[in-house]
Design a protein around this motif. Structure first.
Motif, PDB file in Angstrom:
ATOM      1  N   ASP A  74       7.030  30.725   5.642  1.00 41.15           N
ATOM      2  CA  ASP A  74       5.633  30.900   6.062  1.00 41.15           C
ATOM      3  C   ASP A  74       5.153  32.343   5.873  1.00 41.15           C
ATOM      4  OD1 ASP A  74       5.469  28.252   6.887  1.00 41.15           O
ATOM      5  OD2 ASP A  74       6.257  28.720   8.880  1.00 41.15           O
ATOM      6  N   ASP A  99       3.544  33.782   3.561  1.00 37.47           N
ATOM      7  CA  ASP A  99       2.242  33.945   2.921  1.00 37.47           C
ATOM      8  C   ASP A  99       1.099  33.395   3.768  1.00 37.47           C
ATOM      9  OD1 ASP A  99       3.361  35.151   0.708  1.00 37.47           O
ATOM     10  OD2 ASP A  99       3.760  33.233  -0.276  1.00 37.47           O
ATOM     11  N   ARG A 100       1.392  32.947   4.959  1.00 34.65           N
ATOM     12  CA  ARG A 100       0.328  32.430   5.845  1.00 34.65           C
ATOM     13  C   ARG A 100      -0.559  33.562   6.328  1.00 34.65           C
ATOM     14  NH1 ARG A 100       2.711  28.618  10.375  1.00 34.65           N
ATOM     15  NH2 ARG A 100       0.710  29.243  11.216  1.00 34.65           N
ATOM     16  N   VAL A 101      -1.773  33.200   6.706  1.00 37.80           N
ATOM     17  CA  VAL A 101      -2.745  34.193   7.163  1.00 37.80           C
ATOM     18  C   VAL A 101      -2.354  34.720   8.538  1.00 37.80           C
ATOM     19  CG1 VAL A 101      -5.166  34.547   7.758  1.00 37.80           C
ATOM     20  CG2 VAL A 101      -4.564  33.108   5.822  1.00 37.80           C
ATOM     21  N   CYS A 102      -1.848  33.873   9.393  1.00 41.12           N
ATOM     22  CA  CYS A 102      -1.465  34.307  10.736  1.00 41.12           C
ATOM     23  C   CYS A 102       0.060  34.358  10.836  1.00 41.12           C
ATOM     24  CB  CYS A 102      -2.062  33.391  11.782  1.00 41.12           C
ATOM     25  SG  CYS A 102      -1.536  31.684  11.605  1.00 41.12           S
ATOM     26  N   SER A 161       3.761  33.453  11.942  1.00 39.90           N
ATOM     27  CA  SER A 161       4.523  32.255  12.297  1.00 39.90           C
ATOM     28  C   SER A 161       5.413  32.608  13.485  1.00 39.90           C
ATOM     29  CB  SER A 161       5.363  31.803  11.108  1.00 39.90           C
ATOM     30  OG  SER A 161       6.348  32.787  10.820  1.00 39.90           O
TER      31      SER A 161
END
Length: 124
Positions: free
Chosen positions: A106, A108-111, A113
Motif C-alpha cells: 500500500d 502508493d496510497r494517498v493516505c 496504511s
C-alpha cells in the motif's frame, strides 16, 4: 698617663676615651654583623624551603591536571563509542523501516496504511 699627656699635649684622656669608644664600636659592629649573617642564613633557608614547596606544589598540580585530562579523554572516547553504536543501531532501524516501506503493497496510497502508521509510531 702623665707621660701620654706630655706627648699629646693634654689630650690623653680624650685619646683613651676615643680608643675605648672605637673598641666598643668594633665589638658592637662585629656582634651586629654576626647577627646579620645568622639572619641571612636563616632567611636563605626559609627561602629555599619555600621554593622547594612551590616546586612540589607545581609538580603535583601538573600531575593532577594530566590525570584529569587523561580521565576526560577516556570518558570522551567511551561516550563517542556509545554514540557510534547508537548511530549504527539507528541507521539499521532506518534501513529496516525503509525496506519495510518499500515492500509495503500500500505504499502508493494517498493516505497512510496500518503498516505505515505502525512504522511511524515505532520511531517515537
Amino acid at each position: 698617663m702623665k707621660w701620654l699627656d706630655l706627648i699629646t699635649g693634654g689630650y690623653a684622656s680624650f685619646i683613651v676615651y676615643a680608643v675605648a669608644a672605637a673598641v666598643i664600636a668594633a665589638v658592637l659592629g662585629y656582634t651586629y654583623h654576626a647577627g646579620a649573617s645568622n639572619k641571612d642564613a636563616e632567611w636563605t633557608l626559609k627561602y629555599n624551603q619555600r621554593e622547594v614547596a612551590i616546586a612540589e606544589a607545581y609538580s603535583a598540580e601538573v600531575s593532577r591536571q594530566a590525570q584529569a585530562n587523561a580521565l576526560a579523554k577516556a570518558l570522551e572516547a567511551k561516550r563517542l563509542a556509545e554514540l557510534e553504536a547508537e548511530n549504527v543501531a539507528l541507521e539499521l532501524k532506518i534501513k529496516e523501516l525503509s525496506d519495510e516501506a518499500d515492500a509495503d503493497p500500500d505504499r502508493d496510497r494517498v493516505c497512510l496504511s496500518d503498516g505505515s502508521r505502525l512504522r511511524i509510531d515505532s520511531i517515537h
